[in-house]
Write a protein that holds these residues in place. Structure first.
Motif, PDB file in Angstrom:
ATOM      1  N   ALA A 108       0.830  -1.205   0.000  1.00 28.00           N
ATOM      2  CA  ALA A 108       0.000   0.000   0.000  1.00 28.00           C
ATOM      3  C   ALA A 108       0.865   1.255   0.000  1.00 28.00           C
ATOM      4  CB  ALA A 108      -0.942  -0.008   1.194  1.00 28.00           C
ATOM      5  N   TYR A 109       1.950   1.239   0.774  1.00 27.35           N
ATOM      6  CA  TYR A 109       2.810   2.421   0.834  1.00 27.35           C
ATOM      7  C   TYR A 109       3.480   2.686  -0.515  1.00 27.35           C
ATOM      8  CZ  TYR A 109       6.502   5.679   1.903  1.00 27.35           C
ATOM      9  OH  TYR A 109       7.323   6.770   1.869  1.00 27.35           O
ATOM     10  N   SER A 110       4.090   1.661  -1.109  1.00 26.25           N
ATOM     11  CA  SER A 110       4.745   1.848  -2.414  1.00 26.25           C
ATOM     12  C   SER A 110       3.735   2.273  -3.469  1.00 26.25           C
ATOM     13  CB  SER A 110       5.450   0.563  -2.858  1.00 26.25           C
ATOM     14  OG  SER A 110       6.527   0.272  -2.010  1.00 26.25           O
ATOM     15  N   GLY A 111       2.569   1.631  -3.455  1.00 23.31           N
ATOM     16  CA  GLY A 111       1.527   1.985  -4.415  1.00 23.31           C
ATOM     17  C   GLY A 111       1.091   3.430  -4.275  1.00 23.31           C
ATOM     18  N   TYR A 112       0.943   3.875  -3.028  1.00 23.82           N
ATOM     19  CA  TYR A 112       0.571   5.266  -2.770  1.00 23.82           C
ATOM     20  C   TYR A 112       1.625   6.217  -3.336  1.00 23.82           C
ATOM     21  CZ  TYR A 112       0.321   9.635  -0.164  1.00 23.82           C
ATOM     22  OH  TYR A 112       0.300  10.960   0.167  1.00 23.82           O
ATOM     23  N   VAL A 113       2.894   5.925  -3.067  1.00 24.71           N
ATOM     24  CA  VAL A 113       3.981   6.784  -3.547  1.00 24.71           C
ATOM     25  C   VAL A 113       3.982   6.827  -5.073  1.00 24.71           C
ATOM     26  CG1 VAL A 113       6.495   7.036  -3.694  1.00 24.71           C
ATOM     27  CG2 VAL A 113       5.419   6.504  -1.501  1.00 24.71           C
ATOM     28  N   TYR A 114       3.900   5.679  -5.713  1.00 29.35           N
ATOM     29  CA  TYR A 114       3.895   5.637  -7.178  1.00 29.35           C
ATOM     30  C   TYR A 114       2.682   6.369  -7.742  1.00 29.35           C
ATOM     31  CZ  TYR A 114       7.199   1.792  -6.350  1.00 29.35           C
ATOM     32  OH  TYR A 114       8.241   1.007  -5.930  1.00 29.35           O
TER      33      TYR A 114
END
Length: 138
Positions: A30-36
């Motif tokens: 979720a964190y990486s997806g949010y950043v991307y």
């Protein structure tokens, strides 16, 4: 409006739709997806100022349109730096809606192009804002 422009516009939705799908399928955190997601969103938002820059220069106008053409980039950059979480996603969403409204009333294109472009932008902006809302829920 050339079909290739429409196809490319719809292909630009892939990260907006794909990132939430990857998060739900647990192929992306979720964190990486949010950043991307927010990075891509800010880049695409910045892109929308370009049409106003070009339109203002072509029509040799130095009115508000030339200055507003920089707003999407500045808003996107500032939001990335100073905001986070749902506030960042909300500001990006509002900016997409604002530049759509500005496009509708300020672009000086041929009538048929304006109709097609506005319809395309309404569909795309609606989907993009819905994807932002989905990311808030994630």
């Amino acid at each position: 409006m050339p079909i290739s422009a429409k196809v490319l516009a719809y292909l630009g939705l892939i990260p907006f739709i794909g990132i939430p799908i990857l998060i739900f399928s647990e192929l992306l955190s979720a964190y990486s997806g949010y950043v991307y997601f927010v990075q891509y969103s800010a880049i695409i938002l910045s892109f929308f100022g370009g049409i106003h820059w070009y339109d203002a220069l072509q029509k040799k106008r130095t009115n508000h349109q030339l200055y507003v053409s920089m707003a999407p980039s500045i808003v996107a950059w500032g939001a990335l730096i100073f905001l986070e979480g749902s506030m960042l996603l909300s500001v990006l969403s509002i900016a997409y809606i604002a530049i759509l409204m500005y496009d509708k009333y300020n672009l000086e294109l041929e009538r048929q192009v304006v109709i097609e472009y506005t319809f395309l932008r309404i569909v795309l902006t609606t989907l993009v804002v819905l994807c932002h809302f989905l990311m808030v829920l994630i």
